[in-house]
Each structure stands twice: as C-alpha cells, then as structure tokens.
Design an enzyme around this catalytic site. Structure first.
Site, PDB file in Angstrom:
ATOM      1  N   GLU A   1      28.799 -81.405  -0.641  1.00 39.96           N
ATOM      2  CA  GLU A   1      29.502 -82.493   0.709  1.00 39.96           C
ATOM      3  C   GLU A   1      30.385 -83.031  -0.015  1.00 39.96           C
ATOM      4  O   GLU A   1      31.354 -84.009   0.272  1.00 39.96           O
ATOM      5  CB  GLU A   1      27.884 -82.824   1.552  1.00 39.96           C
TER       6      GLU A   1
ATOM      7  N   ASP B   1      34.068 -83.967   0.325  1.00 35.47           N
ATOM      8  CA  ASP B   1      34.672 -85.117   0.961  1.00 35.47           C
ATOM      9  C   ASP B   1      36.099 -85.571   0.597  1.00 35.47           C
ATOM     10  O   ASP B   1      36.669 -86.017   1.299  1.00 35.47           O
ATOM     11  CB  ASP B   1      33.529 -86.410   1.344  1.00 35.47           C
TER      12      ASP B   1
ATOM     13  N   ASP C   1      29.838 -81.866   7.716  1.00 35.42           N
ATOM     14  CA  ASP C   1      29.045 -81.412   6.486  1.00 35.42           C
ATOM     15  C   ASP C   1      29.087 -80.605   5.678  1.00 35.42           C
ATOM     16  O   ASP C   1      29.018 -80.456   4.551  1.00 35.42           O
ATOM     17  CB  ASP C   1      26.905 -82.287   5.984  1.00 35.42           C
TER      18      ASP C   1
ATOM     19  N   GLU D   1      32.509 -80.032   4.235  1.00 40.01           N
ATOM     20  CA  GLU D   1      33.177 -80.591   3.196  1.00 40.01           C
ATOM     21  C   GLU D   1      32.365 -80.118   1.863  1.00 40.01           C
ATOM     22  O   GLU D   1      33.161 -79.729   1.271  1.00 40.01           O
ATOM     23  CB  GLU D   1      32.398 -82.069   3.306  1.00 40.01           C
TER      24      GLU D   1
END
Length: 249
Positions: free
Chosen positions: A62, A66, A135, A138
């Site tokens: 994650e 990001d 989440d 990502e």
C-alpha cells in the site's frame, strides 16, 4: 476414541480463503497480470493476517502503491492541464487520489469481494468500507509496480483513473460531487447511493435527468447534457440536502 481435528495453519487458511474466489475478473479489470504471490499479499488485509498467525499483510505494498499513484496522476495532470497553476493541479490531484476517489475505482472493478478480511471486519461490512477499498487499491498498484515496473503501473493508473483525470477541471477547481456525497454518507454510516437516469429529446440534443437515492429516498435530482453531468448535478443537490438535514439517517 474421537480423533482430534487438525488445526488449520495460517498459510493453509490463507490459501483456502484466496482460492475460494475466482480472481480472474479482477485481473481482467486491472488489465495486467499479477504473480500469484504478489496478488495474495496485495489482497491480504491486516485483520486476516492478524487472525491467522501474524501473516504478512498488504500495508507495505500500500505504501509503495501510494507513491506510484501520486506520481502517475501528478505527471498526467501536469501534461494535460498546461495552463493551470500549481495550486489548482495540486487540489485536483488531492481529490483524485483521496480515499473516496480510490474507493470509487475499487467499486468499479468490484474489488471488495476479492479482499481477504478477518472475521471481525467481515461482520462489520469491511468489504464496503472506503478505507479498506482504498488501501487495497493502492496495494494492488504496488504489486503491479514490483511485477512490471513503473511504466506499466503508471499506464494502469491512467487507464483506471482516466475519467477522474479528464473531468478534473470541469468546474475550474475539481469538485467531484459523487465522491463528496459518498464521503458524507460514509460519515453517517449510510449505504452508498444509487443513481437512475432518463433521457429526453432528439439524439443531437438530448437532455439527461438523474436521481440519486439512499434507502429508497430520493435526495437529489439533476439535469445535464450527458448522464455523468446529470449524476454530478444530482449528487450536488444531495450533498445540499444532507447539509440541511443533519438528522437524516
């Protein structure tokens, strides 16, 4: 003499849970293959990992995803909106990559059913939570980056987020009322909205009318020259309704 039932190990539980769902539709929606090991990791929420012997979870992926997402969107906005100042494209990016923007994409690819959740999160409808959906999205982008490199990961981001990027400056500064409405409903623990639309007029001059409802109650009606604009207008009205009716649940 009764036989003691063998306890399922964490790895066995992980394999059984992962194999209980056909993940090919998700791969098809992403448009890129992900090696099984990375896909399992990307879909493993910490609640499942913690309930099954502290297995690895998707939080590191994650973190990676990001960064991939942010740079991909920032680069495209920079190239696509050449006359917009930094302050504008910064706000566009923030809205596009927000929790609610990510959750929007997750719902479009039906991600929720693929996430490996612990029993507690399942009982609390974790597959529909914006935070978990965002989440995990990502994490999948992080997995794609590790498997294929930045260029393929960026192309995946731009394909999934194309509409959000293309409409980012529709009102000068980006305002996605559908995402804002989802945010307001989530704050009240209400179900996600449903949209219905009708079209009138000749083909070259059509008018679309959209309604947005929650629990069967229409919160807003909007009109536009296409379905998306009508739904945005309806969502805008619904946000106003919620502001005027704080007791609505």
């Amino acid at each position: 003499m009764s036989r003691r039932k063998k306890r399922v190990t964490g790895e066995q539980a992980l394999r059984l849970e992962f194999e209980s769902v056909d993940h090919q539709p998700l791969i098809d929606a992403l448009g890129v293959d992900i090696p099984r090991e990375l896909l399992v990791l990307a879909l493993t929420h910490r609640s499942f990992a913690n309930e099954n012997g502290m297995l690895p979870n998707n939080e590191r992926l994650e973190f990676l995803g990001d960064s991939v997402l942010g740079l991909s969107v920032a680069g495209q906005l920079y190239q696509q909106y050449t006359s917009s100042p930094e302050s504008d494209i910064s706000k566009m990016r923030a809205s596009i990559v927000s929790r609610y923007g990510l959750a929007d994409i997750a719902r479009e690819i039906n991600l929720g059913q693929h996430i490996l959740l612990g029993k507690g999160e399942q009982l609390h409808d974790g597959r529909s939570k914006d935070s978990i959906l965002a989440d995990t999205t990502e994490a999948l982008l992080g997995a794609i980056y590790l498997a294929h490199g930045f260029e393929i990961a960026r192309d995946t981001v731009l394909r999934l987020f194309k509409h959000k990027i293309d409409t980012a400056s529709a009102t000068g500064l980006h305002q996605d009322w559908k995402t804002t409405l989802q945010e307001r409903l989530a704050e009240r623990n209400l179900e996600m909205p449903t949209y219905t639309s009708t079209v009138t007029g000749p083909e070259h001059e059509q008018t679309f009318t959209a309604e947005v409802a929650v629990h069967g109650t229409v919160l807003g009606t909007g009109v536009g020259t296409n379905k998306k604009l009508a739904e945005q207008a309806a969502a805008h009205k619904a946000v106003g309704f919620l502001q005027d009716n704080p007791a609505f649940v």
